[in-house]
Motif scaffolding. Structure first.
Motif, PDB file in Angstrom:
ATOM      1  N   GLY A  88       0.798  -1.211   0.000  1.00 42.16           N
ATOM      2  CA  GLY A  88       0.000   0.000   0.000  1.00 42.16           C
ATOM      3  C   GLY A  88       0.836   1.268   0.000  1.00 42.16           C
ATOM      4  N   MET A  89       2.142   1.086  -0.028  1.00 42.22           N
ATOM      5  CA  MET A  89       3.068   2.215  -0.116  1.00 42.22           C
ATOM      6  C   MET A  89       4.014   1.875  -1.269  1.00 42.22           C
ATOM      7  N   ARG A  90       3.989   2.667  -2.298  1.00 42.81           N
ATOM      8  CA  ARG A  90       4.710   2.344  -3.530  1.00 42.81           C
ATOM      9  C   ARG A  90       6.172   1.957  -3.289  1.00 42.81           C
ATOM     10  N   GLU A  91       6.837   2.716  -2.439  1.00 53.25           N
ATOM     11  CA  GLU A  91       8.256   2.446  -2.188  1.00 53.25           C
ATOM     12  C   GLU A  91       8.470   1.067  -1.581  1.00 53.25           C
ATOM     13  N   LEU A  92       7.624   0.705  -0.610  1.00 47.91           N
ATOM     14  CA  LEU A  92       7.739  -0.623  -0.007  1.00 47.91           C
ATOM     15  C   LEU A  92       7.365  -1.711  -1.012  1.00 47.91           C
TER      16      LEU A  92
ATOM     17  N   ASP B   8       3.848  -2.338   8.284  1.00 46.56           N
ATOM     18  CA  ASP B   8       4.381  -1.415   7.285  1.00 46.56           C
ATOM     19  C   ASP B   8       5.187  -0.271   7.898  1.00 46.56           C
ATOM     20  N   ASP B   9       4.721   0.264   9.016  1.00 42.03           N
ATOM     21  CA  ASP B   9       5.449   1.390   9.603  1.00 42.03           C
ATOM     22  C   ASP B   9       6.841   0.970  10.076  1.00 42.03           C
ATOM     23  N   LYS B  10       6.957  -0.252  10.601  1.00 41.74           N
ATOM     24  CA  LYS B  10       8.283  -0.761  10.972  1.00 41.74           C
ATOM     25  C   LYS B  10       9.143  -0.932   9.732  1.00 41.74           C
ATOM     26  N   LEU B  11       8.589  -1.552   8.697  1.00 42.75           N
ATOM     27  CA  LEU B  11       9.337  -1.760   7.457  1.00 42.75           C
ATOM     28  C   LEU B  11       9.851  -0.434   6.917  1.00 42.75           C
ATOM     29  N   TRP B  12       9.003   0.564   6.919  1.00 45.88           N
ATOM     30  CA  TRP B  12       9.379   1.872   6.396  1.00 45.88           C
ATOM     31  C   TRP B  12      10.559   2.446   7.171  1.00 45.88           C
ATOM     32  N   ARG B  13      10.473   2.390   8.496  1.00 50.23           N
ATOM     33  CA  ARG B  13      11.566   2.918   9.320  1.00 50.23           C
ATOM     34  C   ARG B  13      12.860   2.138   9.081  1.00 50.23           C
TER      35      ARG B  13
ATOM     36  N   PHE C 278      13.756   0.396   6.290  1.00 47.17           N
ATOM     37  CA  PHE C 278      14.294   0.641   4.951  1.00 47.17           C
ATOM     38  C   PHE C 278      14.791   2.068   4.775  1.00 47.17           C
ATOM     39  N   MET C 279      14.260   2.995   5.542  1.00 48.60           N
ATOM     40  CA  MET C 279      14.728   4.383   5.464  1.00 48.60           C
ATOM     41  C   MET C 279      15.931   4.616   6.371  1.00 48.60           C
ATOM     42  N   GLY C 280      16.336   3.595   7.117  1.00 48.93           N
ATOM     43  CA  GLY C 280      17.497   3.706   7.979  1.00 48.93           C
ATOM     44  C   GLY C 280      17.253   4.444   9.278  1.00 48.93           C
ATOM     45  N   ARG C 281      15.998   4.659   9.631  1.00 51.43           N
ATOM     46  CA  ARG C 281      15.678   5.363  10.869  1.00 51.43           C
ATOM     47  C   ARG C 281      15.790   4.445  12.080  1.00 51.43           C
ATOM     48  N   GLU C 282      15.571   3.143  11.843  1.00 51.08           N
ATOM     49  CA  GLU C 282      15.693   2.126  12.881  1.00 51.08           C
ATOM     50  C   GLU C 282      16.280   0.884  12.238  1.00 51.08           C
ATOM     51  N   ARG C 283      16.672  -0.046  13.090  1.00 49.16           N
ATOM     52  CA  ARG C 283      17.173  -1.333  12.598  1.00 49.16           C
ATOM     53  C   ARG C 283      16.415  -2.438  13.313  1.00 49.16           C
ATOM     54  N   PRO C 284      16.129  -3.519  12.610  1.00 46.46           N
ATOM     55  CA  PRO C 284      15.471  -4.649  13.282  1.00 46.46           C
ATOM     56  C   PRO C 284      16.372  -5.201  14.380  1.00 46.46           C
ATOM     57  N   GLU C 285      15.771  -5.634  15.483  1.00 45.24           N
ATOM     58  CA  GLU C 285      16.535  -6.263  16.555  1.00 45.24           C
ATOM     59  C   GLU C 285      17.060  -7.628  16.115  1.00 45.24           C
ATOM     60  N   ASN C 286      16.284  -8.317  15.302  1.00 38.94           N
ATOM     61  CA  ASN C 286      16.669  -9.632  14.796  1.00 38.94           C
ATOM     62  C   ASN C 286      17.766  -9.460  13.746  1.00 38.94           C
TER      63      ASN C 286
ATOM     64  N   ALA D 190      19.944  -8.136   8.342  1.00 44.87           N
ATOM     65  CA  ALA D 190      20.763  -8.476   7.169  1.00 44.87           C
ATOM     66  C   ALA D 190      19.936  -8.478   5.895  1.00 44.87           C
ATOM     67  N   LEU D 191      18.705  -8.998   5.970  1.00 40.57           N
ATOM     68  CA  LEU D 191      17.865  -9.047   4.773  1.00 40.57           C
ATOM     69  C   LEU D 191      17.400  -7.648   4.380  1.00 40.57           C
ATOM     70  N   VAL D 192      17.060  -6.818   5.343  1.00 37.37           N
ATOM     71  CA  VAL D 192      16.677  -5.440   5.024  1.00 37.37           C
ATOM     72  C   VAL D 192      17.825  -4.739   4.304  1.00 37.37           C
ATOM     73  N   THR D 193      19.032  -4.932   4.792  1.00 35.76           N
ATOM     74  CA  THR D 193      20.214  -4.338   4.162  1.00 35.76           C
ATOM     75  C   THR D 193      20.382  -4.864   2.740  1.00 35.76           C
ATOM     76  N   LEU D 194      20.214  -6.170   2.560  1.00 33.29           N
ATOM     77  CA  LEU D 194      20.345  -6.767   1.233  1.00 33.29           C
ATOM     78  C   LEU D 194      19.303  -6.196   0.267  1.00 33.29           C
ATOM     79  N   ILE D 195      18.043  -6.146   0.717  1.00 34.87           N
ATOM     80  CA  ILE D 195      16.966  -5.650  -0.140  1.00 34.87           C
ATOM     81  C   ILE D 195      17.180  -4.170  -0.475  1.00 34.87           C
ATOM     82  N   ALA D 196      17.554  -3.383   0.521  1.00 33.09           N
ATOM     83  CA  ALA D 196      17.776  -1.949   0.279  1.00 33.09           C
ATOM     84  C   ALA D 196      18.914  -1.730  -0.718  1.00 33.09           C
ATOM     85  N   GLY D 197      19.849  -2.654  -0.783  1.00 30.89           N
ATOM     86  CA  GLY D 197      20.988  -2.522  -1.673  1.00 30.89           C
ATOM     87  C   GLY D 197      20.781  -3.056  -3.086  1.00 30.89           C
ATOM     88  N   LEU D 198      19.625  -3.693  -3.331  1.00 32.73           N
ATOM     89  CA  LEU D 198      19.354  -4.188  -4.680  1.00 32.73           C
ATOM     90  C   LEU D 198      19.172  -3.001  -5.625  1.00 32.73           C
TER      91      LEU D 198
END
Length: 85
Positions: free
Chosen positions: A20-24, A55-60, A62-70, A75-83
């Motif tokens: 529901g958010m184009r960027e995500l 979605d709000d967690k994902l957005w934060r 992927f925008m680098g405002r927060e990092r997953p604790e897991n 690692a996967l967020v970093t990989l996806i953001a770097g594609l």
């Protein structure tokens, strides 16, 4: 063209990637199209966990405002953001 003649699992995943958010949407679908076919089962399991996140967690993340604790999600967020787009 993605979507044509896909198996039911990929169709379900493609639907789940729609956030529901184009960027995500673009980030998730980019992973599904480019990385999922070659990903090992462990990485696929982490992606499925990622799809269960709000979605709000994902957005934060992927925008680098927060990092997953897991660490695996991080690692996967970093990989996806770097594609490349």
């Amino acid at each position: 063209m993605p979507g044509v003649g896909e198996n039911p699992e990929i169709k379900r995943l493609r639907w789940r990637c729609r956030r529901g958010m184009r960027e995500l949407d673009q980030l998730m679908l980019r992973y599904l199209d480019r990385r999922w076919p070659m990903a090992e089962d462990a990485e696929r399991a982490v992606f499925l966990q990622l799809l269960d996140c709000e979605d709000d967690k994902l957005w934060r993340w992927f925008m680098g405002r927060e990092r997953p604790e897991n660490a695996e999600l991080d690692a996967l967020v970093t990989l996806i953001a770097g594609l490349p787009a």
